[in-house]
Scaffold this motif. Structure first.
Motif, PDB file in Angstrom:
ATOM      1  N   GLY A 107     -40.701  97.289 -77.253  1.00 17.94           N
ATOM      2  CA  GLY A 107     -41.046  96.624 -78.516  1.00 17.94           C
ATOM      3  C   GLY A 107     -42.344  97.133 -79.088  1.00 17.94           C
ATOM      4  N   MET A 108     -43.346  97.293 -78.230  1.00 14.40           N
ATOM      5  CA  MET A 108     -44.636  97.790 -78.704  1.00 14.40           C
ATOM      6  C   MET A 108     -44.513  99.214 -79.249  1.00 14.40           C
ATOM      7  SD  MET A 108     -47.152  96.259 -75.721  1.00 14.40           S
ATOM      8  CE  MET A 108     -48.426  97.428 -76.069  1.00 14.40           C
ATOM      9  N   ASN A 113     -44.379 102.887 -83.735  1.00 15.98           N
ATOM     10  CA  ASN A 113     -43.673 103.906 -84.498  1.00 15.98           C
ATOM     11  C   ASN A 113     -43.451 103.439 -85.934  1.00 15.98           C
ATOM     12  OD1 ASN A 113     -42.404 106.363 -84.878  1.00 15.98           O
ATOM     13  ND2 ASN A 113     -40.414 105.607 -84.188  1.00 15.98           N
ATOM     14  N   GLN A 114     -43.066 102.189 -86.080  1.00 14.33           N
ATOM     15  CA  GLN A 114     -42.863 101.629 -87.426  1.00 14.33           C
ATOM     16  C   GLN A 114     -44.179 101.618 -88.207  1.00 14.33           C
ATOM     17  OE1 GLN A 114     -39.878 100.995 -88.567  1.00 14.33           O
ATOM     18  NE2 GLN A 114     -40.696 100.484 -90.568  1.00 14.33           N
ATOM     19  N   ALA A 115     -45.272 101.259 -87.510  1.00 11.15           N
ATOM     20  CA  ALA A 115     -46.581 101.254 -88.167  1.00 11.15           C
ATOM     21  C   ALA A 115     -46.964 102.662 -88.625  1.00 11.15           C
ATOM     22  CB  ALA A 115     -47.634 100.690 -87.229  1.00 11.15           C
ATOM     23  N   LEU A 116     -46.651 103.651 -87.807  1.00  4.90           N
ATOM     24  CA  LEU A 116     -46.938 105.031 -88.210  1.00  4.90           C
ATOM     25  C   LEU A 116     -46.130 105.416 -89.447  1.00  4.90           C
ATOM     26  CD1 LEU A 116     -47.113 106.937 -84.810  1.00  4.90           C
ATOM     27  CD2 LEU A 116     -48.986 106.394 -86.353  1.00  4.90           C
ATOM     28  N   GLN A 146     -42.542 111.462 -88.419  1.00  2.00           N
ATOM     29  CA  GLN A 146     -42.485 110.011 -88.259  1.00  2.00           C
ATOM     30  C   GLN A 146     -42.046 109.613 -86.842  1.00  2.00           C
ATOM     31  OE1 GLN A 146     -40.053 108.542 -91.358  1.00  2.00           O
ATOM     32  NE2 GLN A 146     -41.392 109.276 -92.971  1.00  2.00           N
ATOM     33  N   GLU A 147     -42.140 110.519 -85.927  1.00  2.00           N
ATOM     34  CA  GLU A 147     -41.767 110.219 -84.545  1.00  2.00           C
ATOM     35  C   GLU A 147     -43.023 110.159 -83.682  1.00  2.00           C
ATOM     36  OE1 GLU A 147     -38.743 109.442 -83.542  1.00  2.00           O
ATOM     37  OE2 GLU A 147     -38.064 109.693 -85.593  1.00  2.00           O
ATOM     38  N   ILE A 148     -42.956 109.391 -82.620  1.00  2.00           N
ATOM     39  CA  ILE A 148     -44.090 109.203 -81.721  1.00  2.00           C
ATOM     40  C   ILE A 148     -44.494 110.499 -81.047  1.00  2.00           C
ATOM     41  CG2 ILE A 148     -44.709 108.157 -79.519  1.00  2.00           C
ATOM     42  CD1 ILE A 148     -44.682 105.884 -81.054  1.00  2.00           C
TER      43      ILE A 148
END
Length: 182
Positions: A107-108, A113-116, A146-148
């Motif tokens: 989840g974190m 990733n969404q925040a990025l 947009q990927e970690i």
């Protein structure tokens, strides 16, 4: 007295002849033999009863020894089973905790990733970092992915941007110092 009359007691003795014991000693001897026989029989019964008790005691001791030997194995198996049950319960608890923690981490990471992604959209969809390797302000690479996995590249490009800004500020500051009257 006539033969066969009651007064012929002595004739009975005379018929047996000399050296033959009288009937009285025969009865005593039989009675003594009977008593001896009964005494020996009682001794045999007591000896047999004693041996029977000893055999029962020995059989009981053997049985107890066998049961104790078997019980040691059973007790060891029982203790091992209890330990295994305890370990299984502990492992189940730890597995549940690990699954919970893994879910939290997932989840974190998804939130990060969404925040990025949001940050990339918010700051500028046409964002282009500039290179500090040359004195020009030429754009270098494309916007961060947009990927970690590309966070490291993104961090490097931000670091390069900061160095560029720091260099520009340094030039401005040096230019101000040189143009200022001393």
């Amino acid at each position: 007295m006539a033969p066969g009359s009651r007064g012929e007691r002595s004739s009975f003795r005379s018929r047996r002849g000399p050296g033959v014991p009288s009937p009285q000693p025969d009865v005593t001897m039989l009675s003594r033999l009977l008593k001896e026989h009964q005494a020996k029989q009682n001794e045999r019964k007591e000896l047999q009863e004693k041996r029977r008790r000893e055999a029962i005691t020995a059989a009981t001791c053997l049985t107890e020894a066998l049961v104790d030997h078997l019980n040691v194995g059973v007790a060891q198996a029982y203790m091992n089973q209890r330990k295994l049950d305890h370990e299984v319960k502990t492992l189940q608890v730890q597995a549940a905790q690990f699954a919970k923690q893994t879910g939290q981490w997932i989840g974190m990471v998804e939130n990060f990733n969404q925040a990025l992604k949001e940050m990339n959209k918010t700051y500028s969809p046409d964002w282009k970092p500039y290179s500090t390797h040359s004195d020009s302000w030429a754009p270098t690479s494309s916007p961060p992915s947009q990927e970690i996995g590309d966070v490291e590249n993104w961090a490097r490009s931000i670091e390069l941007d900061m160095r560029t800004i720091a260099t520009a500020l340094e030039y401005v500051y040096k230019g101000q110092l040189q143009s200022a009257p001393s």
